[in-house]
Write an enzyme that holds these catalytic residues in place. Structure first.
Site, short mmCIF file in Angstrom:
data_model
loop_
_atom_site.label_atom_id
_atom_site.label_comp_id
_atom_site.label_asym_id
_atom_site.label_seq_id
_atom_site.Cartn_x
_atom_site.Cartn_y
_atom_site.Cartn_z
N GLU A 203 0.84 -1.21 0.00
CA GLU A 203 0.00 0.00 0.00
C GLU A 203 0.87 1.25 0.00
O GLU A 203 0.73 2.11 0.88
CB GLU A 203 -0.99 -0.02 1.18
CG GLU A 203 -1.97 -1.16 1.07
CD GLU A 203 -3.18 -1.07 2.01
OE1 GLU A 203 -3.24 -0.17 2.85
OE2 GLU A 203 -4.08 -1.94 1.86
N GLU A 324 -4.79 -9.00 -0.14
CA GLU A 324 -5.56 -8.72 1.08
C GLU A 324 -7.02 -8.64 0.67
O GLU A 324 -7.40 -7.81 -0.16
CB GLU A 324 -5.14 -7.40 1.74
CG GLU A 324 -3.78 -7.48 2.41
CD GLU A 324 -3.41 -6.22 3.19
OE1 GLU A 324 -4.32 -5.52 3.68
OE2 GLU A 324 -2.21 -5.92 3.28
O1 AHR Z 1 -5.10 -5.95 7.07
C1 AHR Z 1 -5.05 -4.77 7.80
C2 AHR Z 1 -4.42 -3.64 7.01
O2 AHR Z 1 -5.22 -3.33 5.91
C3 AHR Z 1 -3.08 -3.93 6.38
O3 AHR Z 1 -2.04 -3.76 7.26
C4 AHR Z 1 -3.01 -2.93 5.28
O4 AHR Z 1 -2.23 -3.35 4.20
C5 AHR Z 1 -4.46 -2.73 4.90
O5 AHR Z 1 -4.80 -1.40 4.82
#
Ligand code: AHR
Length: 520
Positions: A203, A324
């Protein structure tokens, strides 16, 4: 006679009441059909679509996987045995670590060598707690070896240097005579681990440095250049991709990063309403409808990212890595808001079933996905409380869908009715089919209807099939979930309701259910 007359009248009255009650609770059902072309599969569903993500966040690592060697919880070199055993049953193919946002403030050298000498740091992203670095590179790679999972390490671009990342790769993967390999040997590991999956930042448009897409693309080229291959091991480098609907980020990276420099491009997309995340277990049907609607919208948005990738890479050489994904609710009352600990209900299982079916269907582009975050954080498969451990409804979906790992996707056409609310219509059913190496066909189906069954007919074309068996995951309520006091409220059972005749399968899918069929 009169007396009998009164009794008869009362009998008829009560009978009519019962009839009314039965009529009111009789489950309505709607028709649907699927055609599966069992001889026309060409694409492989990578098992890495069923991957996981675990961060130094809350009790995912500490108090989750890692209890330490002196713990009374049965462990192997500090790693909980029950978690390892449970995840092995799902065939966990890979594990992404150490973050997440944590990755871009993690300095790997703090997490090697004798544990008592490792420096501490503050985990500023997640709860401001002290991180003592007792779980570092060796411990993580030991965990992966115990799980039989491929490690996927995410390097630090936001606050780390090119040199730091380059040395981490050398430390892990080089068998040569050089300071990094020598240090690894001194720390007790002779042979390199040959890690393949390597993330270059996380990110980086946000917690990973607030960069622009153009700036990150340039940085990626520098970091990736010095993340070297050692021996015959080829690093599969993954660029830090977009969040949700940031299509410009995907476009810029696909345009500015030479494709031979990246095996994959990542994407993060959670099923969440950021304005009001809501409770994991206390919700009404409208909330459920919105969640399923959001989940299906995620699919639409991912399709747009795929369209962009297709324009720059029609041969689909660059993988889309959804590293994710999952549901995100308010934390459980009374828990640390920075720990993201949430319960997991039948509703979460529905999101998992829908998402995995979708990833399967896009397996020519999506080569990896990682649910966030396996243990005690967000849409977990496992929750722990001291010595206790429970398996969530989401766990059961991963275990049931294991049959799709590395199987051949079978083309499928689905016709179904809609689940509608306030003028919005959602398809009642989602399905995905595959054939394994032994020629066994598996069909995973989700009936999202909360109150209506689905009368399903499946037409199997291109083969002769005579045997069908199945398993089902369902619950009385969408908010049903497992607790430490009652850990088996939601669990799969065998499903004998499917009949096969002349390559046609008929079954009735109960409301809010997930069924996986095995057909031979
Ligand atoms: O999964 C929680 C957070 O969500 C992670 O650290 C980040 O990559 C995302 O914003």
């Amino acid at each position: 006679m009169k007396h009998y007359g009164v009794i008869t009248t009362l009998f008829l009255f009560f009978t009519s009441l019962v009839t009314v009650t039965v009529a009111q609770t009789r489950v309505e059902s709607v028709p649907a059909n699927i055609i599966v072309s069992t001889d026309l599969g060409t694409k492989i569903i990578s098992r890495h679509i069923y991957g996981h993500f675990s961060e130094h966040l809350g009790h995912c690592i500490y108090g989750g996987y890692w209890v330490g060697e002196t713990s009374s919880v049965p462990n192997t070199r500090g790693i909980r045995n029950d978690i390892v055993e449970a995840l092995k049953k799902t065939g966990i193919p890979n594990l992404r670590w150490p973050g997440g946002c944590f990755a871009d403030e993690y300095h790997w050298m703090d997490g090697i060598g004798p544990r008592e000498k490792r420096p501490t740091m503050i985990n500023t992203h997640w709860g401001g707690v002290t991180e003592d670095n007792s779980f570092g590179t060796h411990e993580f790679l030991d965990l992966c070896e115990q799980l039989g999972a491929e490690p996927y390490i995410c390097g630090n671009v936001g606050s780390g240097s090119v040199e730091e990342m380059s040395k981490w790769v050398e430390y892990i993967n080089s068998d040569g005579i050089n300071p990094m390999s020598d240090m690894r040997r001194e720390n007790g590991r002779d042979k390199p681990w040959n890690v393949k999956f390597w993330g270059v930042g996380n990110e980086n448009w946000g917690c990973g440095g607030h960069m622009t897409a153009a700036y990150y693309s340039d940085q990626y080229r520098r970091y990736a250049t010095y993340a070297r291959n050692y021996g015959s091991n080829r690093l599969l480098k993954i660029a830090g991709g977009a969040g949700a609907s940031d299509f410009d980020w995907t476009e810029t990276l696909m345009r500015d990063i030479p494709h031979h420099m990246m095996w994959g491009l990542s994407l993060h997309y959670y099923t969440v309403n950021w304005e009001d995340k809501g409770s994991a277990t206390s919700f009404v049907e409208r909330d459920y409808f919105e969640t399923i609607s959001r989940c299906l919208n995620v699919e639409n948005a991912i399709d747009r990212h795929i369209d962009i990738m297709d324009r720059y890479d029609p041969e689909k050489r660059v993988a889309l890595v959804v590293d994710e994904w999952g549901t995100w609710w308010n934390v459980e009352p009374g828990t640390n808001p920075g720990f993201l600990f949430q319960q997991n209900a039948m509703r979460d299982a529905m999101v998992a079933g829908l998402s995995l079916n979708y990833f399967n269907e896009r397996c020519d582009r999506i080569k990896m996905a990682n649910i966030a975050q396996t243990v005690n954080v967000l849409q977990s498969l496992i929750l722990t409380d001291g010595e206790k451990m429970l398996l969530t409804p989401t766990y059961h979906v991963f275990e049931m869908y294991r049959i799709h790992h590395d199987a051949t996707l079978l083309p499928l056409t689905l016709n179904c009715s809609s689940y509608a609310m306030d003028g919005t219509e959602l398809p009642s059913v989602s399905a995905s089919a595959s054939m394994d190496k032994e020629g066994v066909v598996h069909i995973s189906m989700v009936n999202i209807e909360p109150a209506r069954n689905v009368r399903m007919l499946i037409d199997l074309r291109g083969g002769d099939f005579t045997h069908v068996a199945g398993r089902i995951l369902t619950a009385h309520e969408l908010n049903a979930h497992n607790t430490f006091g009652s850990p088996e409220e939601v669990k799969p059972v065998s499903f004998g309701g499917a009949k096969i005749s002349k390559n046609m399968i008929s079954l009735e899918m109960p409301a809010k259910s997930i069924i996986v069929l095995e057909v031979k």
